[in-house]
Each structure stands twice: as structure tokens, then as C-alpha cells.
Design a protein around this motif. Structure first.
Motif, PDB file in Angstrom:
ATOM      1  N   ALA A 109       0.728  -1.246   0.164  1.00  0.00           N
ATOM      2  CA  ALA A 109       0.057   0.029  -0.251  1.00  0.00           C
ATOM      3  C   ALA A 109       1.028   1.167  -0.031  1.00  0.00           C
ATOM      4  O   ALA A 109       0.465   2.174  -0.502  1.00  0.00           O
ATOM      5  N   MET A 110       1.987   1.210   0.639  1.00  0.00           N
ATOM      6  CA  MET A 110       2.841   2.340   0.728  1.00  0.00           C
ATOM      7  C   MET A 110       3.366   2.489  -0.746  1.00  0.00           C
ATOM      8  O   MET A 110       4.012   3.814  -0.949  1.00  0.00           O
ATOM      9  N   LEU A 111       3.611   1.670  -1.621  1.00  0.00           N
ATOM     10  CA  LEU A 111       3.907   1.938  -2.907  1.00  0.00           C
ATOM     11  C   LEU A 111       2.731   2.066  -3.716  1.00  0.00           C
ATOM     12  O   LEU A 111       2.786   3.233  -4.534  1.00  0.00           O
ATOM     13  N   GLY A 112       1.652   1.621  -3.434  1.00  0.00           N
ATOM     14  CA  GLY A 112       0.340   1.762  -4.449  1.00  0.00           C
ATOM     15  C   GLY A 112      -0.067   2.981  -4.356  1.00  0.00           C
ATOM     16  O   GLY A 112      -0.406   3.728  -5.514  1.00  0.00           O
ATOM     17  N   TRP A 113      -0.137   3.727  -3.340  1.00  0.00           N
ATOM     18  CA  TRP A 113      -0.916   4.855  -3.189  1.00  0.00           C
ATOM     19  C   TRP A 113      -0.018   6.164  -3.954  1.00  0.00           C
ATOM     20  O   TRP A 113      -0.926   6.932  -4.659  1.00  0.00           O
ATOM     21  N   PRO A 114       1.217   6.039  -3.531  1.00  0.00           N
ATOM     22  CA  PRO A 114       1.738   7.082  -4.308  1.00  0.00           C
ATOM     23  C   PRO A 114       2.030   6.969  -5.787  1.00  0.00           C
ATOM     24  O   PRO A 114       1.723   7.725  -6.738  1.00  0.00           O
TER      25      PRO A 114
ATOM     26  N   GLY B 279       4.276   4.711 -20.040  1.00  0.00           N
ATOM     27  CA  GLY B 279       4.201   3.431 -21.035  1.00  0.00           C
ATOM     28  C   GLY B 279       4.164   2.338 -20.212  1.00  0.00           C
ATOM     29  O   GLY B 279       3.958   2.124 -19.069  1.00  0.00           O
ATOM     30  N   TRP B 280       4.549   1.339 -21.106  1.00  0.00           N
ATOM     31  CA  TRP B 280       4.485  -0.075 -20.678  1.00  0.00           C
ATOM     32  C   TRP B 280       5.629  -0.310 -19.402  1.00  0.00           C
ATOM     33  O   TRP B 280       5.464  -1.200 -18.437  1.00  0.00           O
ATOM     34  N   GLY B 281       6.814   0.258 -19.441  1.00  0.00           N
ATOM     35  CA  GLY B 281       7.840   0.368 -18.451  1.00  0.00           C
ATOM     36  C   GLY B 281       7.406   0.725 -17.156  1.00  0.00           C
ATOM     37  O   GLY B 281       7.446  -0.004 -15.965  1.00  0.00           O
ATOM     38  N   TRP B 282       6.510   1.753 -17.243  1.00  0.00           N
ATOM     39  CA  TRP B 282       6.008   2.353 -15.904  1.00  0.00           C
ATOM     40  C   TRP B 282       5.157   1.185 -15.241  1.00  0.00           C
ATOM     41  O   TRP B 282       4.966   0.860 -14.205  1.00  0.00           O
ATOM     42  N   ALA B 283       3.992   0.471 -16.243  1.00  0.00           N
ATOM     43  CA  ALA B 283       3.028  -0.337 -15.681  1.00  0.00           C
ATOM     44  C   ALA B 283       3.668  -1.470 -15.229  1.00  0.00           C
ATOM     45  O   ALA B 283       3.427  -2.005 -14.171  1.00  0.00           O
ATOM     46  N   ARG B 284       5.070  -1.996 -16.098  1.00  0.00           N
ATOM     47  CA  ARG B 284       5.723  -3.124 -15.485  1.00  0.00           C
ATOM     48  C   ARG B 284       6.228  -2.807 -14.063  1.00  0.00           C
ATOM     49  O   ARG B 284       6.334  -3.680 -13.144  1.00  0.00           O
ATOM     50  N   PHE B 285       6.932  -1.681 -13.724  1.00  0.00           N
ATOM     51  CA  PHE B 285       7.405  -1.111 -12.699  1.00  0.00           C
ATOM     52  C   PHE B 285       6.426  -1.212 -11.552  1.00  0.00           C
ATOM     53  O   PHE B 285       6.591  -1.724 -10.423  1.00  0.00           O
ATOM     54  N   ALA B 286       5.165  -0.741 -11.760  1.00  0.00           N
ATOM     55  CA  ALA B 286       4.189  -0.393 -10.813  1.00  0.00           C
ATOM     56  C   ALA B 286       3.615  -1.773 -10.350  1.00  0.00           C
ATOM     57  O   ALA B 286       3.568  -2.106  -9.088  1.00  0.00           O
ATOM     58  N   PHE B 287       3.428  -2.595 -11.360  1.00  0.00           N
ATOM     59  CA  PHE B 287       2.641  -3.950 -10.904  1.00  0.00           C
ATOM     60  C   PHE B 287       3.734  -4.894 -10.515  1.00  0.00           C
ATOM     61  O   PHE B 287       3.368  -5.458  -9.536  1.00  0.00           O
ATOM     62  N   GLY B 288       5.133  -5.164 -10.863  1.00  0.00           N
ATOM     63  CA  GLY B 288       6.185  -5.745 -10.527  1.00  0.00           C
ATOM     64  C   GLY B 288       6.311  -5.289  -8.992  1.00  0.00           C
ATOM     65  O   GLY B 288       6.582  -6.232  -8.256  1.00  0.00           O
ATOM     66  N   GLY B 289       6.299  -4.002  -8.810  1.00  0.00           N
ATOM     67  CA  GLY B 289       6.817  -3.489  -7.450  1.00  0.00           C
ATOM     68  C   GLY B 289       5.788  -4.123  -6.407  1.00  0.00           C
ATOM     69  O   GLY B 289       6.186  -4.512  -5.300  1.00  0.00           O
ATOM     70  N   TRP B 290       4.396  -3.831  -6.795  1.00  0.00           N
ATOM     71  CA  TRP B 290       3.289  -4.263  -6.155  1.00  0.00           C
ATOM     72  C   TRP B 290       3.374  -5.567  -5.902  1.00  0.00           C
ATOM     73  O   TRP B 290       3.196  -6.062  -4.653  1.00  0.00           O
ATOM     74  N   LYS B 291       3.701  -6.430  -6.653  1.00  0.00           N
ATOM     75  CA  LYS B 291       3.548  -8.190  -6.648  1.00  0.00           C
ATOM     76  C   LYS B 291       4.821  -8.415  -5.264  1.00  0.00           C
ATOM     77  O   LYS B 291       4.612  -9.218  -4.434  1.00  0.00           O
ATOM     78  N   ARG B 292       6.034  -7.656  -5.588  1.00  0.00           N
ATOM     79  CA  ARG B 292       7.187  -8.044  -4.726  1.00  0.00           C
ATOM     80  C   ARG B 292       6.806  -7.410  -3.260  1.00  0.00           C
ATOM     81  O   ARG B 292       7.224  -8.198  -2.440  1.00  0.00           O
ATOM     82  N   LEU B 293       6.284  -6.485  -3.253  1.00  0.00           N
ATOM     83  CA  LEU B 293       6.181  -5.975  -1.877  1.00  0.00           C
ATOM     84  C   LEU B 293       5.016  -6.611  -1.148  1.00  0.00           C
ATOM     85  O   LEU B 293       4.677  -6.902   0.061  1.00  0.00           O
ATOM     86  N   THR B 294       3.991  -7.182  -2.071  1.00  0.00           N
ATOM     87  CA  THR B 294       2.945  -8.096  -1.392  1.00  0.00           C
ATOM     88  C   THR B 294       3.474  -9.336  -0.902  1.00  0.00           C
ATOM     89  O   THR B 294       3.218  -9.795   0.078  1.00  0.00           O
ATOM     90  N   TRP B 295       4.595  -9.968  -1.695  1.00  0.00           N
ATOM     91  CA  TRP B 295       5.316 -11.013  -1.037  1.00  0.00           C
ATOM     92  C   TRP B 295       6.027 -10.661   0.225  1.00  0.00           C
ATOM     93  O   TRP B 295       5.926 -11.571   1.174  1.00  0.00           O
ATOM     94  N   LEU B 296       6.623  -9.636   0.386  1.00  0.00           N
ATOM     95  CA  LEU B 296       7.044  -9.187   1.632  1.00  0.00           C
ATOM     96  C   LEU B 296       6.128  -9.101   2.694  1.00  0.00           C
ATOM     97  O   LEU B 296       6.210  -9.531   3.766  1.00  0.00           O
TER      98      LEU B 296
END
Ligand SMILES: C[S@@+](CC[C@H](N)C(=O)[O-])C[C@H]1O[C@@H](n2cnc3c(N)ncnc32)[C@H](O)[C@@H]1O
Length: 324
Positions: A264-269, A283-300
Motif C-alpha cells: 500500500a505504501m507503494l500503491g498509493w503514491p 508507458g509499458w515500462g511504468w506499468a511493469r514497474f508499478a505492477f512488479g513492485g506491487w507484487k514483490r511488496l505483497t510477497w514481503l
């Protein structure tokens, strides 16, 4: 697809509220809900990256399974969603095999229209109505399952809404509400969002970064909507208090879970930044960063933080219960 809504009875969407209407809505929370969500309806899926593919099917199902693992009633026969928005939760749950037939309901006519259109595009058996959660326009004992996502915090009398949910559920039927902001989670998410909005809309006033600035009229419209946002977001929840409200409404077998801390601390900003800059810049690079980051932090969150941080610090609350 069919619709229960009688033409001419359910009100029409109003996507362009006037200044006067917005002023009136500042002291009328339900008018604010309708204006704010009618205004958002046609762009809502894009704003919140809502889709009806594997990514969002898995996300919706994950929220369901957080409190309903090994549910032997699957698939439910007839399910209803309160505050459906564009149908993100129920339509994706139906695609994952949770229910066979669905009814989408929302206070905002614009949202019901988009949810029905999304259901039709997906070929799902779904009807829809404009409905206030505190006075649900369906008969007693109609549904096997009632769901909602990010809706309870908008409803003035949550216990009354849950009493209505239990009334329209069949005996033994289940409700699941997910995506509700926890009191502590809402505090840090809001501050992070405000700081992101402030930084982005100010930095983009200068030099080469001006190309990243949205046209002023779009920023003004967002600010008007933000004024309504303060009126439509009524509650935050402590998980135990929400369970108490569900029991007071008459529910059995009430359980809660909480989810997302670092995510959530990544998702809201990230979402605030996306709203503050022209969409074509990302673009797609941003979308990959946002979704990939969210997935990794969800794992954490699930594998590390869950073991050391108390549940009430996580952002999202999920609650379930059954009708006796
Ligand atoms: C934050 S949106 C969530 C939409 C959708 N469930 C999702 O997760 O994408 C909240 C929705 O609840 C609806 N809503 C607000 N108050 C309501 C009420 N009293 N009865 C029914 N729906 C309501 C709003 O119109 C809006 O569509």
C-alpha cells in the motif's frame, strides 16, 4: 444479459456536475457519492488500472480467498455486489468461478451503466440496478452471496447496510466485503498521496518538466473531485470494530483479515502520480514497474511483515459472515 432496472425509474448518469451541484454535495454525502462516482465512471477502469483479465481475476479471487479458503459452496448460484463501481470485484469473481449469475448495484447510475457494459462484453449472466446499500431494492432471501469492494467506508450507516445484506441473503448465505481502509492504513496512505500530488503538480510547473504537467482545466477538475472525495470517504475501520458491527447487524461466523502494508505504501503514491501526469507519458515500462513492485511488496507483506507487524497496521480490511 438482462437488467432488472425499469427504464425511466433508475436515474440517468450525470457525469458533469456543475459548481452549484458540487457546493450542495459538500453537505449531502449521498449526492456527493452520485456526483463523484458518475463523474469518474467512464474513466474509472483506466484510473485504477482495472481489467478483466488474469491479473485482476487473480487479485479479486485473492481477496475472496483471504477469508473464504476451501469454501464448499462454490460456485454460488446468484451473487450480488453492493457499490459495484465498474464491476471489478463481482465480474472478476464470476470469471474465477465464484458465482454463476450476478446482480450489480451501485448508488451511481453511471457506475451501473459501465458495470453492465463490462459484463455484456465478458458474456456474463448479469443484471443491474441503481441501489442504496442502506435500502436494497431486492426481496428477502434472494441471494446466495453478497460481495463488495471498497464500498462500506462510503456508507453512512454501515450496520444498517449489513442488516439489509443479511435480509436479501438466503439463510446460510455468505457476505464478503474487501478493500476497506484500516484506520492506521488510511492515515499513512493519505499523507503519502498528498505529498505525491503536491510534489508532482509543483515540480511540473518548471522547465523541461512542464511537458509532464496536465492541462490546468484537468487539474482544476481533479481538485473539484478531490473536494468531493473528502465528503464521500466517511469511515475507516479497525478490524475488530468492523467485526463487531457485522455481529450487531445479526451475522454469524464473522471473520476479518487484513492485507497490504509495504504494497500500500507503494500503491498509493503510484496511483496519485498516475493521476497527476498526462497518461501518455507513462508507458509499458511504468506499468511493469508499478505492477512488479506491487507484487514483490505483497510477497514481503505476506511472508515477512505479517509475522512481525500487528494486523491493524495493514491497509486493507476484509470481513465475512453468514446469515443464520
Ligand atoms: C471506491 S468505489 C469502489 C467501486 C468498486 N467496488 C471497485 O472496487 O472498483 C465505491 C463505490 O460505492 C458506491 N457507493 C457509495 N455509497 C453507496 C451507497 N450508499 N450504496 C451503494 N453504493 C454506494 C459508489 O458510487 C462507488 O461506485
Amino acid at each position: 444479459m438482462t437488467t432488472d432496472a425499469t427504464p425511466g425509474i433508475d436515474p440517468a448518469p450525470n457525469p458533469h456536475a456543475t459548481e452549484e451541484q458540487v457546493k450542495a454535495a459538500l453537505t449531502d454525502t449521498k449526492l456527493a457519492q452520485v456526483l463523484y462516482h458518475d463523474w469518474e465512471a467512464e474513466t474509472y477502469d483506466e484510473k485504477w488500472s482495472i481489467s478483466f483479465d488474469e491479473r485482476c481475476i487473480d487479485y479479486a479471487r485473492g481477496r475472496f480467498d483471504a477469508v473464504a479458503t476451501d469454501d464448499s459452496s462454490l460456485p454460488y448460484g446468484r451473487a450480488m455486489e453492493l457499490g459495484c463501481g465498474t464491476g471489478f470485484f463481482l465480474l472478476n469473481l464470476m470469471q474465477s468461478g465464484v458465482a454463476e449469475k450476478g446482480s450489480v448495484t451501485d448508488l451511481s447510475p453511471g457506475m451501473v451503466k459501465v458495470a453492465l457494459r463490462n459484463a455484456e462484453n465478458l458474456g456474463l449472466d448479469v443484471d443491474g440496478r441503481v441501489a442504496d446499500a442502506e435500502k436494497i431494492p431486492y426481496d428477502d432471501n434472494t441471494f446466495d452471496l453478497v460481495v463488495g469492494h471498497a464500498v462500506l467506508h462510503h456508507i453512512p450507516d454501515v450496520e444498517q447496510a449489513l442488516r439489509e445484506v443479511l435480509r436479501v441473503l438466503k439463510p446460510g448465505g455468505r457476505f464478503i466485503f474487501a478493500g476497506e481502509p484500516s484506520t492506521i492504513g488510511d492515515f499513512y496512505a493519505r499523507w503519502m498521496s498528498r505529498a505525491t500530488w503536491f510534489a508532482t503538480t509543483n515540480i511540473t510547473k518548471f522547465g523541461p518538466l512542464q511537458g509532464w504537467r496536465r492541462p490546468q482545466e484537468e487539474l482544476d477538475e481533479s481538485s473539484r473531485a478531490a473536494a468531493l472525495e473528502a465528503v464521500v470517504d466517511i469511515h475507516t475501520f479497525d478490524p475488530d470494530e468492523l467485526a463487531g458491527i457485522a455481529r450487531a447487524a445479526g451475522a454469524n461466523k464473522v471473520e476479518t483479515a487484513t492485507e497490504e502494508l509495504a504494497a500500500a505504501m507503494l500503491g498509493w503514491p503510484v496511483r496519485t502520480f498516475e493521476a497527476a501526469v498526462p497518461p501518455e507519458k507513462l508507458g509499458w515500462g511504468w506499468a511493469r514497474f508499478a505492477f512488479g513492485g506491487w507484487k514483490r511488496l505483497t510477497w514481503l507483506d505476506e511472508n515477512v511483515l505479517r509475522k512481525v507487524v500487528p494486523p491493524k497496521f495493514f491497509y486493507n480490511v476484509v470481513v465475512t459472515g453468514t446469515k443464520p
